[in-house]
Design an enzyme around this catalytic site. Structure first.
Site, PDB file in Angstrom:
ATOM      1  CG  ASN A  24       0.784   3.916   4.689  1.00 51.55           C
ATOM      2  OD1 ASN A  24       0.901   2.724   4.445  1.00 51.55           O
ATOM      3  ND2 ASN A  24      -0.046   4.368   5.612  1.00 51.55           N
ATOM      4  CE  LYS A  25       0.868  -1.085   5.492  1.00 56.14           C
ATOM      5  NZ  LYS A  25      -0.222  -0.117   5.453  1.00 56.14           N
ATOM      6  CB  THR A  26       8.709  -0.563   4.492  1.00 52.93           C
ATOM      7  OG1 THR A  26       8.226  -1.882   4.235  1.00 52.93           O
ATOM      8  CG2 THR A  26       8.437  -0.203   5.938  1.00 52.93           C
ATOM      9  CE1 TYR A  79      -3.701   2.423   0.737  1.00 48.25           C
ATOM     10  CE2 TYR A  79      -2.443   3.095   2.672  1.00 48.25           C
ATOM     11  CZ  TYR A  79      -3.482   3.296   1.791  1.00 48.25           C
ATOM     12  OH  TYR A  79      -4.298   4.377   1.956  1.00 48.25           O
TER      13      TYR A  79
END
Ligand SMILES: Cc1ncc(COP(=O)(O)O)c(C=O)c1O
Length: 407
Positions: free
Chosen positions: A189-191, A187
């Site tokens: 905003n993920k790393t 997604y």
């Protein structure tokens, strides 16, 4: 702090460069946009990265969790242990299977599921526990040693929710390869990100075959197999499956992001270290302890109400007035209307989750957060906290104790 201040620091921001742009253009010009060569390459590279036997790219972490639970054979009315301290996805996929979440409270400092309470829930054996979904909150790995010991003797599957935990190791193995199946989210905003997307990792070949079929409508062969050579148009539907395959456009972004994952992690670690250095020793804040077993997807602080007159919500508003984006992870699921009404939960049923959720704030942490913005966030948090101390704890001369200036 001036009200005319215009600085805006978003809570999260993906790090996307020209390599990702070039990769997308390459796919757009290739004549093949859906799951194909790029996705196969992304899966292979990911599987090599985490050292799992198999990796399957999917449209989201949620889709991956759903496929994992389905493949592991969880049946209607069985129970799946998980934490109420998580995002909607972790528990909703249990309900997709018509099974029930068996919530277990968390540890106060790590926010991760409490292994002793898991052992108790398994020992009491009031319900048929078919699986457990530990969530590595913020990127901090759960006590997997204890969880594996508890589940091994009862043949309970572990499906790791690694939405926050990539790329991070625990005793030399990547999160997501510590149980039977691991699921990652890409997604925005993920790393690492593909906009929307996810990956499943497992060593289990039987589960992989099942998940592959169920990922594409329960069809025995994927489009890439059917159209990439002649006379292969024929297919059979062997189950009513889902539509969870990742496009080559997204996979092309993911391949580039994967090559940058370790660099991203170093940057997140650097930011976490600065937050910890600068914010430690403040009695109005609880901050996480530094550990290398942490992907630092989130940097979660807690307001200590006995040393701060502001509620958590007002603290967030004050940060927002100063242009600082934040988030709250999480409002626990047991107080959400659906779970509350369906299972009759009371807020105090999971007291640690409740207490943490009422005080926590997630501060910005991402590779492109520059040091000037980071120091500005730190100074602003300090100023707000120090200006709102209860009188008995206030530092002499600070805003909280100073008499109002005379007109
Ligand atoms: C803990 C957790 N699990 C699962 C998910 C689901 O991932 P996705 O958004 O890729 O479906 C998320 C997404 O934010 C998450 O935070």
């Amino acid at each position: 702090m001036s009200s005319s201040f215009k600085k805006i620091i978003p809570f999260a921001k993906p790090s996307i460069g020209t390599d990702e742009e070039d990769a997308v253009l390459r796919v757009l010009r290739s004549g093949w946009l859906t799951t194909g060569r790029e996705t196969l390459a992304f899966e292979k590279e990911f599987q090599e990265f985490v050292s799992s036997k198999h990796a399957l790219a999917v449209t989201s972490g949620t889709a991956g969790l759903h496929l994992a639970l389905e493949a592991s054979g969880v049946e209607a009315d069985q129970f799946v242990i998980t934490t109420p301290y998580t995002f909607a996805a972790t528990a909703e996929i249990i309900r997709y299977m018509h099974a029930h979440p068996l919530f277990v409270d968390i540890l106060p400092d790590s926010y991760n599921i409490d292994p002793e309470l898991v052992a108790k829930a398994v020992r009491e054996n009031k319900h048929h526990v078919a699986a457990i979904i530990p969530v590595h909150i913020a990127g901090n790995i759960c006590d997997m040693k204890s969880l594996c010991e508890i589940t091994a003797e009862k043949n309970i599957h572990i499906i790791e929710d690694c939405a926050h935990a990539f790329p991070v190791k625990y005793n030399g193995k990547y999160a997501g390869t510590l149980g039977q199946i691991g699921v990652y989210s890409f997604y925005a905003n993920k790393t690492i990100t593909t906009g929307e997307g996810g990956m499943i990792a497992t060593d289990n070949t039987e589960y992989t075959q099942r998940m592959k079929v169920m990922r594409t409508h329960g069809i025995d062969r994927e489009a890439w197999d059917r159209y990439s050579a002649q006379n292969k148009w024929y297919y059979e539907i062997i189950e009513p499956g889902f539509k969870y395959n990742l496009s080559d456009i997204a996979s092309a972004i993911g391949r580039v992001q994967l090559t940058r994952a370790n660099d991203f992690l170093e940057k997140r670690r650097h930011i976490a270290n600065i937050y910890i250095r600068e914010l430690s020793g403040l009695d109005f804040l609880h901050i996480p302890a530094y550990t290398d077993d942490h992907a630092w997807h989130l940097f979660m602080i807690r307001i200590q109400p006995e040393y701060c007159t502001l509620s958590r919500n007002v603290f967030i508003e004050k940060l927002s007035e100063n242009g600082i984006g934040t988030s709250v992870h999480y409002t626990p699921l047991h107080i959400m209307p659906y779970y509350k009404n369906k299972y009759g939960y009371k807020p105090d049923d999971f007291p640690v989750s409740l207490a943490n959720s009422q005080a926590c704030i997630s501060l910005p942490i991402y590779p492109d957060l520059d040091e000037e913005d980071l120091m500005y966030i730190i100074q602003t948090v300090k100023k707000i906290g120090q200006a709102h101390r209860p009188v008995h704890t206030a530092v002499p001369g600070s805003a909280a104790t100073s008499p109002k200036p005379e007109k």
